[in-house]
Write a protein that holds these residues in place. Sequence first.
Motif, PDB file in Angstrom:
ATOM      1  N   CYS A   1       0.826  -1.208   0.000  1.00 23.16           N
ATOM      2  CA  CYS A   1       0.000   0.000   0.000  1.00 23.16           C
ATOM      3  C   CYS A   1       0.862   1.260   0.000  1.00 23.16           C
ATOM      4  O   CYS A   1       1.749   1.405   0.835  1.00 23.16           O
TER       5      CYS A   1
ATOM      6  N   TRP B   1     -14.713  -7.124   5.231  1.00 22.74           N
ATOM      7  CA  TRP B   1     -13.407  -7.734   4.937  1.00 22.74           C
ATOM      8  C   TRP B   1     -13.435  -8.488   3.615  1.00 22.74           C
ATOM      9  O   TRP B   1     -14.365  -9.255   3.346  1.00 22.74           O
TER      10      TRP B   1
ATOM     11  N   GLU C   1      -8.779  -0.466   6.835  1.00 22.76           N
ATOM     12  CA  GLU C   1      -8.037  -1.413   7.665  1.00 22.76           C
ATOM     13  C   GLU C   1      -7.544  -2.551   6.784  1.00 22.76           C
ATOM     14  O   GLU C   1      -8.306  -3.053   5.955  1.00 22.76           O
ATOM     15  N   TYR C   2      -6.285  -2.947   6.973  1.00 19.30           N
ATOM     16  CA  TYR C   2      -5.765  -4.004   6.109  1.00 19.30           C
ATOM     17  C   TYR C   2      -4.694  -4.811   6.810  1.00 19.30           C
ATOM     18  O   TYR C   2      -3.994  -4.316   7.699  1.00 19.30           O
TER      19      TYR C   2
ATOM     20  N   SER D   1      -4.284   0.310  10.267  1.00 18.90           N
ATOM     21  CA  SER D   1      -5.450   1.154  10.086  1.00 18.90           C
ATOM     22  C   SER D   1      -5.009   2.500   9.521  1.00 18.90           C
ATOM     23  O   SER D   1      -4.092   3.127  10.046  1.00 18.90           O
TER      24      SER D   1
ATOM     25  N   GLY E   1      -4.505  -5.408  -3.337  1.00 21.32           N
ATOM     26  CA  GLY E   1      -5.432  -6.021  -2.393  1.00 21.32           C
ATOM     27  C   GLY E   1      -5.689  -7.499  -2.594  1.00 21.32           C
ATOM     28  O   GLY E   1      -6.536  -8.074  -1.923  1.00 21.32           O
TER      29      GLY E   1
ATOM     30  N   SER F   1      -3.827  -9.016   0.567  1.00 25.46           N
ATOM     31  CA  SER F   1      -3.966  -8.306   1.841  1.00 25.46           C
ATOM     32  C   SER F   1      -5.452  -8.144   2.165  1.00 25.46           C
ATOM     33  O   SER F   1      -6.173  -7.419   1.476  1.00 25.46           O
TER      34      SER F   1
ATOM     35  N   HIS G   1      -8.693  -6.735   3.596  1.00 23.75           N
ATOM     36  CA  HIS G   1      -8.955  -5.324   3.940  1.00 23.75           C
ATOM     37  C   HIS G   1     -10.437  -5.038   4.022  1.00 23.75           C
ATOM     38  O   HIS G   1     -11.259  -5.796   3.498  1.00 23.75           O
TER      39      HIS G   1
END
Length: 279
Positions: free
Chosen positions: A37, A154, A177-178, A206, A219, A222, A224
């Motif tokens: 990220c 999520w 959040e991830y 976060s 993503g 991960s 998220h």
Amino acid sequence: MLAAELVDVDRYPIGEAGPARAAVVQSARAAIAADGCAVLKGFVRAASLPALIRECDAVAEHAHRNFNQTNVYFTQDRPELDPAHPLRRFYPRSNAFVPADNFGPTSLLRTLYEWPAFAPFIQEALGEARFFRYADPLADVIVNLAEAGGGFPWHFDTNNYTVTLALQNAEQGGLFEYSPYLRTSTDENYDGVAAVLDGDTSRVKSLSLEPGDLQIFKGRYSLHRVSPLTGARTRYVAIFSFAEQPGMVGSPERTRQLYGRVLPVHVERAGLRADALLD
Ligand SMILES: O=C(O)CCC(=O)C(=O)O
Ligand SMILES: [Fe+2]
């Protein structure tokens, strides 16, 4: 307004080759390598935000709402598995996407998306070999709006990367959040996924993304979510899409689901794909 006025090019001089641009690229690449990220704080100048928000307000009524129940993988239920298995845990998801044809040639969001400096910069930050603006007139640059009670539970993305611009936050909530690289291409790490779903925050980061922040996020590996939103104000996030091939558009089924309608181009290209399969 020109893209170079919208974007804080003093801080992010991505339109001019040289050491300052190289440093911006390098720092985004390092952040993506470290945890998937990169956030470019204040990528869009604060002075440009009111006009961008007016642009969203003006077309918000055209958002297409899509509610469903999904697990973190967007797959079907697997009744033969234990009910606590992550594949069997379903959460409500609500999208409200303003289709891209609401952002015409004079749109500021489109001006940014089509700025010749933008895609090459994102491509370099991601290290992608092949990278083109999406050719889908309903999906190339869109706005996702989210209201209290709605949002993204999520999930792992099914695409490799997402490029988003925060425009307006909800009154409370809406943190990004991830859990960086919670799974890999060879290890689903179901126990780790279940732990996050059960509320374990030890591997969760976060981010409070502020209006004007650009996020480049990988993503697929991960897990998220956007934390639950409250308050009267709508959250607006612009999503810019890119593809590995030129001329790509979405399938008619997916397009209808996300945007509520299809255009002739979706049907024609789907026909071409079907023909190609017959060869
Ligand atoms: O709205 C966001 O900030 C993230 C949305 C997201 O995770 C997605 O579109 O897959
Ligand atoms: Fe996502």
